[in-house]
Design an enzyme around this catalytic site. Structure first.
Site, PDB file in Angstrom:
ATOM      1  N   SER A 104      34.779  34.860  41.446  1.00 58.02           N
ATOM      2  CA  SER A 104      36.167  34.553  41.770  1.00 58.02           C
ATOM      3  C   SER A 104      36.283  33.205  42.464  1.00 58.02           C
ATOM      4  O   SER A 104      35.992  32.175  41.882  1.00 58.02           O
ATOM      5  CB  SER A 104      36.740  35.688  42.621  1.00 58.02           C
ATOM      6  OG  SER A 104      38.108  35.498  42.867  1.00 58.02           O
ATOM      7  N   ASP A 244      42.962  30.845  40.857  1.00 60.41           N
ATOM      8  CA  ASP A 244      41.604  30.884  41.380  1.00 60.41           C
ATOM      9  C   ASP A 244      40.607  30.807  40.224  1.00 60.41           C
ATOM     10  O   ASP A 244      40.985  30.657  39.063  1.00 60.41           O
ATOM     11  CB  ASP A 244      41.379  32.112  42.261  1.00 60.41           C
ATOM     12  CG  ASP A 244      41.427  33.431  41.500  1.00 60.41           C
ATOM     13  OD1 ASP A 244      41.863  33.440  40.330  1.00 60.41           O
ATOM     14  OD2 ASP A 244      41.036  34.461  42.074  1.00 60.41           O
ATOM     15  N   ASP A 246      38.590  32.780  38.496  1.00 59.84           N
ATOM     16  CA  ASP A 246      38.623  33.678  37.341  1.00 59.84           C
ATOM     17  C   ASP A 246      40.045  33.957  36.876  1.00 59.84           C
ATOM     18  O   ASP A 246      40.271  34.807  36.018  1.00 59.84           O
ATOM     19  CB  ASP A 246      37.876  34.982  37.625  1.00 59.84           C
ATOM     20  CG  ASP A 246      38.434  35.760  38.816  1.00 59.84           C
ATOM     21  OD1 ASP A 246      39.040  35.130  39.705  1.00 59.84           O
ATOM     22  OD2 ASP A 246      38.252  36.982  38.873  1.00 59.84           O
ATOM     23  N   ASP A 248      42.687  35.396  37.988  1.00 65.30           N
ATOM     24  CA  ASP A 248      43.437  36.641  38.155  1.00 65.30           C
ATOM     25  C   ASP A 248      44.401  36.573  39.338  1.00 65.30           C
ATOM     26  O   ASP A 248      45.190  37.484  39.548  1.00 65.30           O
ATOM     27  CB  ASP A 248      42.501  37.851  38.281  1.00 65.30           C
ATOM     28  CG  ASP A 248      41.605  37.786  39.509  1.00 65.30           C
ATOM     29  OD1 ASP A 248      41.513  36.718  40.146  1.00 65.30           O
ATOM     30  OD2 ASP A 248      40.970  38.817  39.825  1.00 65.30           O
TER      31      ASP A 248
END
Length: 458
Positions: A104, A244, A246, A248
């Site tokens: 992340s 961010d 990733d 999500d």
């Protein structure tokens, strides 16, 4: 043989995360794939979807995980470069378990795995991670049967079309949208999701680069928003979106270059859902502004408070039959997205709200900001004993000013005679004690932060 301490160091409350080469390596990940496949085979699964982000270590680790999966007789469907919510889409749409390789927002040296059951249902410490940890310590039992196979899939266009089907943006006024992908997966997914919409994307740092050459892909830190803030003003954009690593999570910047509170975003999306689903349950975690449950209730909804963390939110969404959920960290969860979180789906709701009226973003959001907040402030304390000791010291200092103490997640202290409150909780992924403060005015917030940090960091 692995030790319990080495396994527990990387298997967190709701995901697996650590430094590559120090806890996270090919052998560990292969065995984790086998342990997860063994667990999922017992629940009737036959295939596991595997995606990964743009970190240098991700392709090798994803391949090792797939070897573990196939060693247990299950097939591995390799999605390649994928955002976390794209992986959730595949898990939900195809009703299969999934594994996403990402750390992340963490720096480049980290990697990890977010696991989910079929239907994008969460796998947390009490719902599978503890079992996987036990297998990794004792050794994963071999499978006496035919090995599974590995196939490749590209679902980006399918995922983009699905998101567009959930929010109607066809009738909005044309918008200019500045997007900082932070060299993360948003650089791949944003063009696919917004294709054909009345939106002009102004891209910033769309090149996929897991070394994060421009800034960390962690929009929760104000320093990582500065480039986007300048970019919004330079381009004259109506709104800015920061994703961010990733992709999500999604943070919002208004047309003046000022950050919009994730709590305010939660409130505006909640209003949209309650207009379609009167009386519905809306989830908010305990760090969101008190304005969120107030606005939910004012719109006839039922606010449900929960712990921080995606596995807790998703489980509560299912238990309560909630239509939407939001966190202070800009994770937003949707019933029609399998109770999973999607930063871009949240962004589409905000764009719909903005595009169906004429006011600029800053004016539209004024009524959602009722209190001043500190944002999340981290203090590094290397062990849980130190975190507990400092927390109790803070509670002692505020004993004569406390109205109530809630221990749902860390400690949430409501102060007597004022709407002010603060929360102290240990991070589930790093050796940090996290502080959030909210009060009627910025001056009151600053005074509380100064006092509390003076105790924590003494």
């Amino acid at each position: 043989m692995r030790t319990r301490d080495s396994v527990d160091a990387v298997i967190k409350a709701y995901d697996i995360r650590g430094v590559v080469g120090d806890g996270i390596d090919v052998d560990f990940v292969r065995d984790t794939g086998a342990a997860f496949a063994r667990l999922m085979r017992g629940e009737g699964a036959t295939v596991i979807a595997v995606g990964h982000d743009m970190r240098d270590s991700s392709p090798e680790l994803a391949a090792a995980f797939a070897r573990g999966v196939t060693s247990q007789g299950l097939d591995a469907e390799m999605l390649g470069l994928t955002s976390t919510d794209e992986l959730y889409y595949v898990s939900g749409a195809r009703n299969c378990p999934g594994a996403m390789f990402t750390a992340s927002h963490n720096p480049a040296k980290y990697n990890g795995i977010k696991l989910c059951r079929a239907g994008a249902r969460p796998v947390g410490q009490s719902s599978g991670l503890a079992t996987i940890a036990d297998d990794l310590v004792s050794g994963v039992a071999a499978f006496d049967g035919t090995a599974g196979s590995v196939t490749d899939s590209d679902v980006l266009a399918e995922y983009g079309a699905f998101l567009r089907s959930l929010v109607d943006l066809s009738g909005i006024r044309p918008l200019t949208v500045a997007v900082d992908a932070g060299n993360g997966m948003g650089g791949l997914t944003v063009p696919a999701v917004f294709e054909g919409l009345p939106i002009e994307i102004r891209p910033l740092y769309f090149e996929l680069d897991g070394t994060f050459p421009n800034h960390e892909a962690n929009p929760l830190e104000p320093a990582n928003l500065r480039d986007l803030q300048r970019f919004v003003l330079e381009t004259g954009a109506d709104i800015g979106l920061a994703l961010d690593g990733d992709a999500d999570r999604c943070f919002v910047i208004d047309e003046k270059g000022q950050p919009v509170s994730p709590s305010a975003i939660c409130a505006i999306v909640a209003e949209r859902y309650l207009a379609e689903h009167p009386g519905a349950a809306i989830i908010h975690n305990l760090i969101t502004s008190r304005a969120v449950p107030e606005i939910i209730a004012e719109n006839g909804g039922r606010p449900v408070r929960t712990r921080v963390g995606h596995s807790f939110i998703k489980a509560t969404m299912a238990e309560e039959g909630a239509v939407f959920g939001g966190e202070h960290s800009a994770h937003y969860y949707f019933t029609e997205f399998f109770n999973a979180d999607s930063g871009l789906l949240a962004a589409m709701h905000v764009l719909a709200a903005l595009g169906h009226q004429e006011s600029p973003m800053s004016v539209m959001m004024e009524r959602y900001d009722r209190y001043a907040a500190s944002g999340e402030i981290n203090s590094r304390l290397e062990n849980s004993a130190a975190q507990a000791e400092r927390t109790e010291a803070v509670l002692g200092a505020f004993a004569d000013r406390t109205d109530s103490i809630d221990r749902l997640d860390g400690v949430t202290v409501s102060l007597a005679g004022t709407p002010a409150w603060f929360n102290l909780r240990a991070s589930n992924t790093e050796p940090l004690l996290r502080l959030n403060v909210e009060a009627p005015t910025a001056a009151e917030v600053d005074a509380l932060v100064t006092e509390i940090l003076g105790i924590i960091r003494a």
